[in-house]
Design an enzyme around this catalytic site. Structure first.
Site, PDB file in Angstrom:
ATOM      1  N   SER A  98       0.655  -1.030  -0.063  1.00  0.00           N
ATOM      2  CA  SER A  98       0.251  -0.002  -0.073  1.00  0.00           C
ATOM      3  C   SER A  98       0.588   1.493   0.055  1.00  0.00           C
ATOM      4  O   SER A  98       0.261   2.361  -0.413  1.00  0.00           O
ATOM      5  CB  SER A  98      -0.802   0.170   1.430  1.00  0.00           C
ATOM      6  OG  SER A  98       0.058  -0.074   2.302  1.00  0.00           O
ATOM      7  N   ASP A 115      -3.441   7.891   7.705  1.00  0.00           N
ATOM      8  CA  ASP A 115      -4.449   7.062   8.600  1.00  0.00           C
ATOM      9  C   ASP A 115      -3.531   6.026   9.475  1.00  0.00           C
ATOM     10  O   ASP A 115      -2.398   6.492   9.974  1.00  0.00           O
ATOM     11  CB  ASP A 115      -5.166   6.144   7.606  1.00  0.00           C
ATOM     12  CG  ASP A 115      -4.383   5.035   6.726  1.00  0.00           C
ATOM     13  OD1 ASP A 115      -3.058   4.922   7.192  1.00  0.00           O
ATOM     14  OD2 ASP A 115      -4.789   4.710   5.834  1.00  0.00           O
ATOM     15  N   HIS A 145      -0.198   4.768   7.065  1.00  0.00           N
ATOM     16  CA  HIS A 145       0.164   5.341   5.922  1.00  0.00           C
ATOM     17  C   HIS A 145       0.527   6.836   6.135  1.00  0.00           C
ATOM     18  O   HIS A 145      -0.204   7.410   6.706  1.00  0.00           O
ATOM     19  CB  HIS A 145      -0.687   5.299   4.676  1.00  0.00           C
ATOM     20  CG  HIS A 145      -1.120   3.650   4.439  1.00  0.00           C
ATOM     21  ND1 HIS A 145      -2.356   3.438   4.779  1.00  0.00           N
ATOM     22  CD2 HIS A 145      -0.648   2.951   3.834  1.00  0.00           C
ATOM     23  CE1 HIS A 145      -2.335   2.037   4.551  1.00  0.00           C
ATOM     24  NE2 HIS A 145      -1.526   1.551   3.897  1.00  0.00           N
TER      25      HIS A 145
END
Ligand SMILES: *[C@@H]1O[C@H](CO)[C@@H](O)[C@H](O)[C@H]1NC(C)=O
Ligand SMILES: *[C@@H]1O[C@H](CO)[C@@H](O)[C@H](O)[C@H]1NC(C)=O
Ligand SMILES: *[C@@H]1O[C@H](CO)[C@@H](O)[C@H](O)[C@H]1NC(C)=O
Ligand SMILES: *[C@@H]1O[C@H](CO)[C@@H](O)[C@H](O)[C@H]1NC(C)=O
Ligand SMILES: *[C@@H]1O[C@H](CO)[C@@H](O)[C@H](O)[C@H]1NC(C)=O
Ligand SMILES: *[C@@H]1O[C@H](CO)[C@@H](O)[C@H](O)[C@H]1NC(C)=O
Length: 361
Positions: A40, A321, A324
């Protein structure tokens, strides 16, 4: 100013000057192509059509991105987006899942949120594209490149000049080893053995990539996984980092660095750099005042709550978040990785710019 028309990225402070120095002069990227493998931290939309909760295509993701929520796990661009921009690519490297209208000769991004080196990693969240499958996807692209260039020999000569960026392993810890309720790895392996197994697998994938034309590798170590807001919230005590998790993951990074040294010594037709993300000290001198709390209100899985209102002083937050980094931190990380001259104990090449410009014969 001519430069501004070419910027696809809203640049932060120090990057602005560099852009104009480079973009205003010529329009050719420093490497012809960039292929991206990872999780991610690098995903730009490969999970968008997968059945998974690791899929950030809703507000407040992308609030700093011109196209809003794109599948990037951040408020704006990812670190590798910004590195691509510094390497003077005119557009971000497109995700494999959506190549419509893109030039695959400039590169493809295979990264997938929640994915790891191990196939089972992250699957408690839903589907993802593990590293092995990312390589399979790359083989599909190679055959298309061979068709475009008139043969496999021509394709290989072309692929030799590309940069291969690999940032993976965090989920093999956060979404595997540290989740004993879903995975048995922490019962089957000591931290030392687990890191060994991961790097062995990664090494095999790197060798496979070498076999299909890759010559310039930037390999990324795992960061302070025990300091993510989600780790602290779910497994931490008193709001502090989980030291043991950081130590476990650090073993992986040291072994990866050893692999980089080993490959540089062993293979003279290819070059490898190790990116040490733990060497970047995030503190108030870089403008960050909130290091361990997320900018957006978190769901219990660490993703932003859909439709929630994020913090407004986003440049002061390290994390967007629970996992990240913010666009602000990604920008700083990218500029350091791109042309930092400080890398203890590492000999030339030490940064992405040097690797890109290296002529390998
Ligand atoms: C790279 O390094 C030079 C010299 O140290 C610096 O002026 C520049 O801002 C750095 N960043 C980029 C993106 O070139
Ligand atoms: C997503 O996948 C579904 C099922 O495979 C397919 O019908 C749909 O067209 C896909 N959507 C996109 C945007 O690729
Ligand atoms: C695919 O990419 C195009 C062009 O960048 C974009 O407009 C579209 O929304 C993307 N589709 C998906 C499903 O992400
Ligand atoms: C957490 O805080 C409590 C109360 O202040 C203290 O007794 C305890 O030792 C702390 N634990 C750790 C791991 O720091
Ligand atoms: C990364 O950098 C830090 C700080 O300079 C250093 O302590 C650490 O050993 C480095 N990690 C690796 C794997 O080289
Ligand atoms: C922030 O980190 C830099 C580089 O590691 C260091 O020189 C500086 O003293 C630190 N500043 C604060 C306020 O901790």
């Amino acid at each position: 100013m001519a430069c501004e028309t070419k910027i696809w990225l809203v640049l932060h402070f120090l990057l602005l000057a560099a852009c104009c120095m480079q973009h205003c002069v010529h329009g050719v990227s420093q490497v012809p192509c960039l292929f991206i493998f990872g999780d991610s931290l690098s995903d730009t939309g490969n999970n968008n059509n997968l059945s998974t909760s690791a899929k950030p295509i809703y507000h407040p993701y992308g609030i700093e991105h011109p196209h809003g929520p794109t599948g990037r796990f951040s408020d704006g661009y990812t670190t590798i987006d910004i590195i691509a921009q510094l390497l003077e690519f005119e557009n971000p490297i497109p995700p494999f899942a959506n190549l419509s209208g893109s030039d695959i000769l400039k590169g493809v991004n295979y990264a997938s949120g929640s994915a790891g080196i191990r196939e089972e990693t992250g699957k408690q969240l839903g589907n993802n594209i593990p590293l092995g499958l990312q390589l399979k996807n790359h083989r599909i692209i190679i055959s298309q490149i061979a068709t475009k260039l008139g043969g496999l020999t021509q394709a290989m000569q072309y692929l030799n000049k590309c940069l291969y960026y690999v940032n993976i392993g965090s989920n093999d810890y956060m979404n595997n080893y540290f989740q004993p309720q879903y995975y048995s790895t922490s019962r089957n392996y000591t931290p030392e053995q687990y890191a060994e197994v991961l790097v062995k697998h990664l090494s095999q994938y790197i060798q496979d990539l070498h076999g299909i034309g890759a010559r310039k590798f930037a390999l990324y170590g795992v960061g302070y996984v025990g300091c993510s807001p989600n780790s602290i919230a779910t497994r931490g005590t008193n709001g502090s980092c989980i030291k043991q998790e950081n130590l476990d993951a650090l073993i992986f990074s040291h072994k990866l660095r050893d692999l980089v040294d080993q490959n540089n010594n062993q293979y003279h037709d290819s070059k490898y750099i190790f990116i040490n993300s733990t060497a970047i000290k995030i503190n108030s001198s870089l403008g960050f005042t909130v290091i361990h709390a997320p900018c957006c209100p978190m769901r219990s899985d660490g993703m932003c709550i859909p439709g929630s209102k994020p913090c407004s002083n986003r440049k002061e937050y390290a994390f967007y978040d629970g996992f990240h980094p913010t666009f602000a931190l990604n920008s700083i990380t990218a500029s350091i990785i791109y042309n930092s001259t400080v890398s203890p104990g590492v000999t030339y090449p030490i940064n992405v710019q040097q690797l890109a410009q290296l002529v390998i014969s």
